[in-house]
Design an enzyme around this catalytic site. Structure first.
Site, mmCIF file in Angstrom:
data_model
loop_
_atom_site.group_PDB
_atom_site.id
_atom_site.type_symbol
_atom_site.label_atom_id
_atom_site.label_comp_id
_atom_site.label_asym_id
_atom_site.label_seq_id
_atom_site.Cartn_x
_atom_site.Cartn_y
_atom_site.Cartn_z
ATOM 1 N N ASN A 10 9.746 49.601 17.530
ATOM 2 C CA ASN A 10 8.852 49.996 16.439
ATOM 3 C C ASN A 10 9.013 51.505 16.259
ATOM 4 O O ASN A 10 8.477 52.280 17.042
ATOM 5 C CB ASN A 10 7.395 49.645 16.795
ATOM 6 C CG ASN A 10 6.419 50.198 15.771
ATOM 7 O OD1 ASN A 10 6.807 50.545 14.653
ATOM 8 N ND2 ASN A 10 5.146 50.292 16.149
ATOM 9 N N TRP A 11 9.770 51.875 15.243
ATOM 10 C CA TRP A 11 10.069 53.304 15.054
ATOM 11 C C TRP A 11 8.918 54.071 14.422
ATOM 12 O O TRP A 11 8.991 55.280 14.253
ATOM 13 C CB TRP A 11 11.341 53.464 14.214
ATOM 14 C CG TRP A 11 12.602 53.183 14.979
ATOM 15 C CD1 TRP A 11 12.732 53.017 16.331
ATOM 16 C CD2 TRP A 11 13.924 53.055 14.439
ATOM 17 N NE1 TRP A 11 14.041 52.800 16.656
ATOM 18 C CE2 TRP A 11 14.800 52.813 15.516
ATOM 19 C CE3 TRP A 11 14.455 53.122 13.141
ATOM 20 C CZ2 TRP A 11 16.181 52.642 15.340
ATOM 21 C CZ3 TRP A 11 15.823 52.938 12.969
ATOM 22 C CH2 TRP A 11 16.670 52.706 14.061
ATOM 23 N N LYS A 12 7.893 53.385 13.982
ATOM 24 C CA LYS A 12 6.738 54.030 13.326
ATOM 25 C C LYS A 12 7.252 54.957 12.207
ATOM 26 O O LYS A 12 8.231 54.631 11.565
ATOM 27 C CB LYS A 12 5.897 54.791 14.350
ATOM 28 C CG LYS A 12 5.591 53.961 15.593
ATOM 29 C CD LYS A 12 4.544 54.588 16.462
ATOM 30 C CE LYS A 12 4.459 53.828 17.763
ATOM 31 N NZ LYS A 12 3.233 54.083 18.482
ATOM 32 N N HIS A 104 -0.715 46.208 13.974
ATOM 33 C CA HIS A 104 -0.529 47.251 14.992
ATOM 34 C C HIS A 104 -1.831 48.051 15.103
ATOM 35 O O HIS A 104 -2.521 48.270 14.114
ATOM 36 C CB HIS A 104 0.645 48.167 14.594
ATOM 37 C CG HIS A 104 1.046 49.071 15.699
ATOM 38 N ND1 HIS A 104 0.366 50.236 15.980
ATOM 39 C CD2 HIS A 104 2.038 48.981 16.630
ATOM 40 C CE1 HIS A 104 0.933 50.824 17.023
ATOM 41 N NE2 HIS A 104 1.950 50.081 17.443
ATOM 42 N N GLU A 106 -2.408 51.043 15.251
ATOM 43 C CA GLU A 106 -2.499 52.198 14.345
ATOM 44 C C GLU A 106 -2.925 51.748 12.952
ATOM 45 O O GLU A 106 -3.658 52.460 12.258
ATOM 46 C CB GLU A 106 -1.142 52.940 14.318
ATOM 47 C CG GLU A 106 -0.908 53.670 15.640
ATOM 48 C CD GLU A 106 0.550 53.839 16.041
ATOM 49 O OE1 GLU A 106 1.447 53.701 15.191
ATOM 50 O OE2 GLU A 106 0.790 54.108 17.240
ATOM 51 N N GLU A 176 -0.894 44.651 23.131
ATOM 52 C CA GLU A 176 -0.718 46.096 23.307
ATOM 53 C C GLU A 176 -2.071 46.738 23.598
ATOM 54 O O GLU A 176 -2.861 46.966 22.671
ATOM 55 C CB GLU A 176 -0.150 46.717 22.032
ATOM 56 C CG GLU A 176 1.192 46.177 21.620
ATOM 57 C CD GLU A 176 1.942 47.187 20.765
ATOM 58 O OE1 GLU A 176 3.014 47.615 21.182
ATOM 59 O OE2 GLU A 176 1.429 47.566 19.698
ATOM 60 N N GLY A 182 1.744 54.965 23.384
ATOM 61 C CA GLY A 182 2.125 56.363 23.140
ATOM 62 C C GLY A 182 1.474 57.344 24.097
ATOM 63 O O GLY A 182 1.504 58.550 23.868
ATOM 64 N N SER A 222 3.886 52.069 26.208
ATOM 65 C CA SER A 222 4.643 52.957 27.106
ATOM 66 C C SER A 222 5.667 52.212 27.965
ATOM 67 O O SER A 222 5.848 52.536 29.139
ATOM 68 C CB SER A 222 3.679 53.789 27.967
ATOM 69 O OG SER A 222 2.877 54.612 27.140
ATOM 70 N N GLY A 243 7.700 51.646 21.289
ATOM 71 C CA GLY A 243 7.617 52.761 20.343
ATOM 72 C C GLY A 243 8.545 53.888 20.767
ATOM 73 O O GLY A 243 9.762 53.839 20.562
ATOM 74 N N GLY A 244 7.989 54.889 21.417
ATOM 75 C CA GLY A 244 8.718 56.123 21.734
ATOM 76 C C GLY A 244 10.064 55.906 22.398
ATOM 77 O O GLY A 244 11.067 56.540 22.016
HETATM 78 C C1 PEP Z 1 3.965 50.761 19.856
HETATM 79 O O1 PEP Z 1 4.006 51.583 18.974
HETATM 80 O O2 PEP Z 1 3.785 49.580 19.575
HETATM 81 C C2 PEP Z 1 4.134 51.198 21.241
HETATM 82 C C3 PEP Z 1 3.996 50.332 22.192
HETATM 83 O O3 PEP Z 1 4.435 52.528 21.422
HETATM 84 P P1 PEP Z 1 4.887 53.221 22.820
HETATM 85 O O4 PEP Z 1 5.983 52.369 23.400
HETATM 86 O O5 PEP Z 1 5.360 54.577 22.425
HETATM 87 O O6 PEP Z 1 3.693 53.238 23.711
#
Ligand code: PEP
Length: 265
Positions: A10-12, A104, A106, A176, A182, A222, A243-244
């Site tokens: 998930n590149w956001k 999500h 966010e 999640e 994040g 994470s 994500g990251g």
């Molecule tokens: C996400 O955005 O769904 C996520 C899990 O981000 P991260 O891996 O950066 O915690």
């Protein structure tokens, strides 16, 4: 039950068109000749979907590239019309989109998307034959107040309202915990496994044990190359939403490699 794990980037709001091209050049060369018992998915921002589709669906693309599925990070619950800034499921279909992330944290927290809106998006996605990656999860305050199970149950029951057994079979759930997204703080594998087992038990109540046993439940929060193997070794964890650590080709690939080697093949 041999559920194929699914690793989704998930590149956001990162990775425009040229960054997408650079990522794929590097990622595809690293992927060349490798095979994993896993499905690989990339969810770029809307503006980069066409570039991703051009590269991955080109007739000259490698088998490894063709096998990567394209996802959107969101979709509208409406078909078309006066919805400035929105993108419809049919527009996504034109760009070879296969999965769509819905709910999500966010989107829930920043854009106020409610369980009812998310339920409408799930139905709309299925009308267009897109596969929802439906995200659920509790905040730290909710977990500390002992509300974990109640929150997950509500999100599942409301989000999946009137979703048929047939459509459930095309859906992936991403658990999640909001406090792990994040933040660099990962749920322990025991915390993640407990939550996943609970999610599966609620799905069994709603849809029966067979559907629950087949449903893939990803963990997100994470995930990194160093913790992927331990998390993915848990019996109810079937991949990750990342994500990251998925913004960098090498670390995304290492998560897939480390996470899929612990799964049954
Ligand atoms: C996400 O955005 O769904 C996520 C899990 O981000 P991260 O891996 O950066 O915690």
């Amino acid at each position: 039950m041999n559920r194929k794990p699914i690793f989704a980037a998930n590149w956001k709001m990162n990775m425009g068109v040229s960054a997408t091209e650079d990522f794929l050049k590097s990622f595809l060369s690293k992927l060349q000749g490798q095979s994993f018992h896993a499905e690989i998915v990339i969810a770029p921002p809307f503006v980069s979907l066409a570039k991703l589709a051009d590269i991955l669906r080109s007739p000259s693309a490698s088998n490894e590239a063709q096998a990567i599925q394209i996802a959107a990070q969101n979709c509208s619950e409406h078909d078309a019309g006066a919805y400035t800034g929105e993108v419809s499921v049919l527009m996504l279909r034109e760009l070879f989109v296969h999965y769509v992330i819905i709910g999500h944290s966010e989107r829930r927290a920043i854009y106020g998307e409610t369980d009812a809106t998310l339920n409408a998006k799930i139905h709309k996605a299925r009308e267009a034959n897109l596969k929802p990656i439906f995200c659920i999860g509790e905040t730290l305050a909710q977990r500390e107040a002992g509300q974990l199970e109640a929150i997950l149950r509500t999100q599942l029951t409301a989000g999946l309202k009137e979703v048929s057994d047939k459509d459930l079979a095309e859906l992936v759930i991403a658990y999640e915990p909001v406090w792990a997204i994040g933040t660099g703080v990962t749920a322990t594998s025991a915390q993640a496994q407990d939550a996943h087992a609970f999610v599966r038990s609620v799905i069994a109540e709603l849809y029966g044990p067979d559907s629950a046993a087949k449903l893939r439940i990803q963990y997100g929060g994470s995930v990194k190359p160093g913790n992927a193997a331990e998390l993915m070794a848990c019996p109810d964890i079937d991949g990750a939403l990342i994500g990251g650590a998925a913004l960098e080709p090498q670390s995304f690939l290492e998560i897939i490699r480390n996470g899929s080697c612990t799964q049954d093949s």
